[in-house]
Motif scaffolding. Sequence first.
Motif, PDB file in Angstrom:
ATOM      1  N   PHE A  53      32.117 -47.433  33.160  1.00  0.00           N
ATOM      2  CA  PHE A  53      31.760 -46.341  32.259  1.00  0.00           C
ATOM      3  C   PHE A  53      30.266 -46.049  32.315  1.00  0.00           C
ATOM      4  CE2 PHE A  53      30.250 -44.841  28.131  1.00  0.00           C
ATOM      5  CZ  PHE A  53      31.001 -43.687  27.987  1.00  0.00           C
ATOM      6  N   PHE A  54      29.448 -47.087  32.207  1.00  0.00           N
ATOM      7  CA  PHE A  54      28.011 -46.864  32.164  1.00  0.00           C
ATOM      8  C   PHE A  54      27.404 -46.597  33.529  1.00  0.00           C
ATOM      9  CE2 PHE A  54      28.404 -48.726  27.884  1.00  0.00           C
ATOM     10  CZ  PHE A  54      27.805 -47.682  27.184  1.00  0.00           C
ATOM     11  N   LYS A  55      28.020 -47.080  34.590  1.00  0.00           N
ATOM     12  CA  LYS A  55      27.530 -46.731  35.926  1.00  0.00           C
ATOM     13  C   LYS A  55      27.691 -45.232  36.151  1.00  0.00           C
ATOM     14  CE  LYS A  55      27.985 -51.042  38.407  1.00  0.00           C
ATOM     15  NZ  LYS A  55      28.698 -51.765  39.459  1.00  0.00           N
ATOM     16  N   LYS A  56      28.808 -44.689  35.677  1.00  0.00           N
ATOM     17  CA  LYS A  56      29.021 -43.244  35.786  1.00  0.00           C
ATOM     18  C   LYS A  56      27.973 -42.490  34.991  1.00  0.00           C
ATOM     19  CE  LYS A  56      33.962 -43.614  36.542  1.00  0.00           C
ATOM     20  NZ  LYS A  56      35.279 -43.472  35.942  1.00  0.00           N
ATOM     21  N   LYS A  57      27.558 -43.074  33.872  1.00  0.00           N
ATOM     22  CA  LYS A  57      26.529 -42.466  33.020  1.00  0.00           C
ATOM     23  C   LYS A  57      25.125 -42.804  33.523  1.00  0.00           C
ATOM     24  CE  LYS A  57      29.108 -40.844  29.602  1.00  0.00           C
ATOM     25  NZ  LYS A  57      29.235 -39.426  29.397  1.00  0.00           N
ATOM     26  N   GLY A  58      25.015 -43.775  34.446  1.00  0.00           N
ATOM     27  CA  GLY A  58      23.717 -44.193  34.965  1.00  0.00           C
ATOM     28  C   GLY A  58      22.879 -44.952  33.954  1.00  0.00           C
ATOM     29  N   LYS A  59      23.527 -45.668  33.041  1.00  0.00           N
ATOM     30  CA  LYS A  59      22.800 -46.301  31.941  1.00  0.00           C
ATOM     31  C   LYS A  59      22.639 -47.806  32.062  1.00  0.00           C
ATOM     32  CE  LYS A  59      22.382 -42.571  29.459  1.00  0.00           C
ATOM     33  NZ  LYS A  59      21.108 -41.939  29.273  1.00  0.00           N
ATOM     34  N   ILE A  60      23.384 -48.462  32.907  1.00  0.00           N
ATOM     35  CA  ILE A  60      23.325 -49.923  32.914  1.00  0.00           C
ATOM     36  C   ILE A  60      23.322 -50.413  34.356  1.00  0.00           C
ATOM     37  CG2 ILE A  60      25.818 -50.310  32.772  1.00  0.00           C
ATOM     38  CD1 ILE A  60      25.232 -52.478  30.689  1.00  0.00           C
ATOM     39  N   GLY A  61      22.462 -51.331  34.640  1.00  0.00           N
ATOM     40  CA  GLY A  61      22.324 -51.836  35.997  1.00  0.00           C
ATOM     41  C   GLY A  61      23.256 -52.992  36.290  1.00  0.00           C
ATOM     42  N   ARG A  62      23.459 -53.256  37.563  1.00  0.00           N
ATOM     43  CA  ARG A  62      24.356 -54.314  37.990  1.00  0.00           C
ATOM     44  C   ARG A  62      23.903 -55.677  37.470  1.00  0.00           C
ATOM     45  NH1 ARG A  62      25.364 -54.947  44.222  1.00  0.00           N
ATOM     46  NH2 ARG A  62      25.654 -52.726  43.911  1.00  0.00           N
ATOM     47  N   ALA A  63      22.607 -55.969  37.510  1.00  0.00           N
ATOM     48  CA  ALA A  63      22.110 -57.273  37.066  1.00  0.00           C
ATOM     49  C   ALA A  63      22.408 -57.482  35.590  1.00  0.00           C
ATOM     50  CB  ALA A  63      20.621 -57.378  37.316  1.00  0.00           C
ATOM     51  N   SER A  64      22.230 -56.479  34.767  1.00  0.00           N
ATOM     52  CA  SER A  64      22.484 -56.602  33.332  1.00  0.00           C
ATOM     53  C   SER A  64      23.952 -56.882  33.063  1.00  0.00           C
ATOM     54  CB  SER A  64      22.093 -55.311  32.606  1.00  0.00           C
ATOM     55  OG  SER A  64      20.728 -55.071  32.731  1.00  0.00           O
ATOM     56  N   CYS A  65      24.817 -56.272  33.836  1.00  0.00           N
ATOM     57  CA  CYS A  65      26.247 -56.432  33.618  1.00  0.00           C
ATOM     58  C   CYS A  65      26.728 -57.812  34.040  1.00  0.00           C
ATOM     59  CB  CYS A  65      27.031 -55.387  34.415  1.00  0.00           C
ATOM     60  SG  CYS A  65      26.843 -53.744  33.765  1.00  0.00           S
ATOM     61  N   ARG A  66      26.034 -58.436  34.966  1.00  0.00           N
ATOM     62  CA  ARG A  66      26.466 -59.753  35.434  1.00  0.00           C
ATOM     63  C   ARG A  66      26.175 -60.842  34.429  1.00  0.00           C
ATOM     64  NH1 ARG A  66      24.441 -59.641  41.569  1.00  0.00           N
ATOM     65  NH2 ARG A  66      25.970 -58.185  42.338  1.00  0.00           N
ATOM     66  N   GLU A  67      25.181 -60.635  33.584  1.00  0.00           N
ATOM     67  CA  GLU A  67      24.836 -61.660  32.610  1.00  0.00           C
ATOM     68  C   GLU A  67      25.944 -61.755  31.572  1.00  0.00           C
ATOM     69  OE1 GLU A  67      20.938 -61.729  30.977  1.00  0.00           O
ATOM     70  OE2 GLU A  67      20.144 -60.703  32.732  1.00  0.00           O
ATOM     71  N   ARG A  68      26.412 -62.943  31.363  1.00  0.00           N
ATOM     72  CA  ARG A  68      27.462 -63.181  30.384  1.00  0.00           C
ATOM     73  C   ARG A  68      26.856 -63.889  29.195  1.00  0.00           C
ATOM     74  NH1 ARG A  68      32.849 -61.872  32.171  1.00  0.00           N
ATOM     75  NH2 ARG A  68      33.305 -62.942  30.259  1.00  0.00           N
TER      76      ARG A  68
END
Length: 69
Positions: A53-68
Amino acid sequence: MTFGAALKKARDEAGLTQTELAKLLNVSFSSINRYENGHHAPTRIVEEAIKSFFKKKGKIGRASCRERV
């Protein structure tokens, strides 16, 4: 930055409430709230939906999403 902090930042930048984001992702408001506050981590399926969802919006990077949390 934790996943929850990245999610909150992306949601705020997109101008969405937790309720609106929850509806768009087909999850509950309380789930979004728990993810943002670090009380719960999303399942892999939900995490992928959030990232998509946010990649389509260009709002969140891959590194941020990997952090759990």
